[in-house]
Design a protein around this motif. Sequence first.
Motif, PDB file in Angstrom:
ATOM      1  N   LEU A   1      21.095  45.926  77.929  1.00  0.00           N
ATOM      2  CA  LEU A   1      21.883  47.143  78.026  1.00  0.00           C
ATOM      3  C   LEU A   1      22.005  47.856  76.687  1.00  0.00           C
ATOM      4  CD1 LEU A   1      24.747  45.944  80.405  1.00  0.00           C
ATOM      5  CD2 LEU A   1      22.814  47.392  80.973  1.00  0.00           C
TER       6      LEU A   1
ATOM      7  N   THR B   1      17.287  51.042  74.853  1.00  0.00           N
ATOM      8  CA  THR B   1      16.766  52.048  75.761  1.00  0.00           C
ATOM      9  C   THR B   1      15.256  52.159  75.573  1.00  0.00           C
ATOM     10  OG1 THR B   1      17.000  53.907  74.226  1.00  0.00           O
ATOM     11  CG2 THR B   1      18.947  53.296  75.527  1.00  0.00           C
TER      12      THR B   1
ATOM     13  N   LYS C   1      20.396  53.911  81.863  1.00  0.00           N
ATOM     14  CA  LYS C   1      20.741  53.858  80.438  1.00  0.00           C
ATOM     15  C   LYS C   1      19.913  54.812  79.582  1.00  0.00           C
ATOM     16  CE  LYS C   1      17.718  49.894  79.571  1.00  0.00           C
ATOM     17  NZ  LYS C   1      17.644  48.476  79.190  1.00  0.00           N
TER      18      LYS C   1
ATOM     19  N   GLY D   1      26.348  53.657  76.061  1.00  0.00           N
ATOM     20  CA  GLY D   1      27.269  53.088  77.042  1.00  0.00           C
ATOM     21  C   GLY D   1      28.531  52.525  76.413  1.00  0.00           C
TER      22      GLY D   1
ATOM     23  N   TRP E   1      29.266  46.585  77.136  1.00  0.00           N
ATOM     24  CA  TRP E   1      27.867  46.266  77.398  1.00  0.00           C
ATOM     25  C   TRP E   1      27.311  45.368  76.301  1.00  0.00           C
ATOM     26  CZ3 TRP E   1      24.780  51.157  79.384  1.00  0.00           C
ATOM     27  CH2 TRP E   1      25.237  51.479  80.659  1.00  0.00           C
TER      28      TRP E   1
END
Length: 331
Positions: free
Chosen positions: A171, A174, A222, A323, A327
């Motif tokens: 998470l 990216t 994400k 986020g 996470w």
Amino acid sequence: MAHEIEAIQDPGIPPHVHRKADVDPVAANQAERQVAILFLLSAFGTLLFIVSYVAIPDDIFVFLPVMGSTNAHQLFLGLGLAFSLFFIGIGAIHWAKTLMPDQEVTVQRHEFRSTEEDRSALVKTAKEGAAAAGLGRRSLIKRSLGLSLGLVGLSPLLLLRDLGPLPGDSLTKTSWKAGTRLVTDPGERPIKPEDLEVGAVAQVLPAMLPGQDHRVLSDIAKDAVLLIRLRPEEFNLDAERLSWTHEGIIAFSKICSHMGCAVALYEQQTKHLLCPCHQSTFDVTRAAKVLFGPAARPLPQLALALDSEGYLVAKQPFDEPVGPSFWERSS
């Protein structure tokens, strides 16, 4: 005479009839074995459930005369769980009806709050009742019940596997890399600066890599970025953050830094981004600084540049995780 008539009309409680297991040790032992067999059948059902879940692929089908072609994975999962719960219930009922104490007890009404003496007596009675139930003497039932209850408790734990593996650090990363083109979502069309008018906003994704024919849903969530175009003089940014924009175009992660909702609302007049879940509000002109709401940090900004063909690309990956902060603790 009246008393005699009343006695005839009210025969009272019928005499207690002892069960066969109460007076015949052979019958009691037979009932004990029957209860143990039922508990063992329950344990077998749980094992069938576990084996079906782990060992039977979900793409195998069997043909049954009544049901036709049936998924074997789902069939044996259902049978295993049904056996597990059914036989443990039947075993408990049979145990209660044939072996547990069978005395009638009359309890007089009393106040809701018992006295301390009554409460102590209740504890004592409960302990005596547990001893009278025969758990101490009937070791076969005790062991088979323990096995059945222990295995049936694994069923819901096993189903937690369907929630998927822990995300680890996935998470926090990216798909954005230096030189990755921004493409429209939907459409997968690369974007040039002239495609956006002042005041326009667009959701974009990183272009897929060569040979990649589809996107993973979690990556879309994400990787989503909001692209917004202002007049360059409207920005109130430091030199570094201003260098991440291009001709008034600025890009932010669409994932709210509070709880991970999609920041989907843009107020053109105020230049504010709004998260609809908990009303966190971010100022686009000041690098998505939090103006209102529970979000604790700004939306991460994606640095922009142009490639040799004049398309917008990422100058570098995000310099911080996108986020909410939890996470980062998910691993």
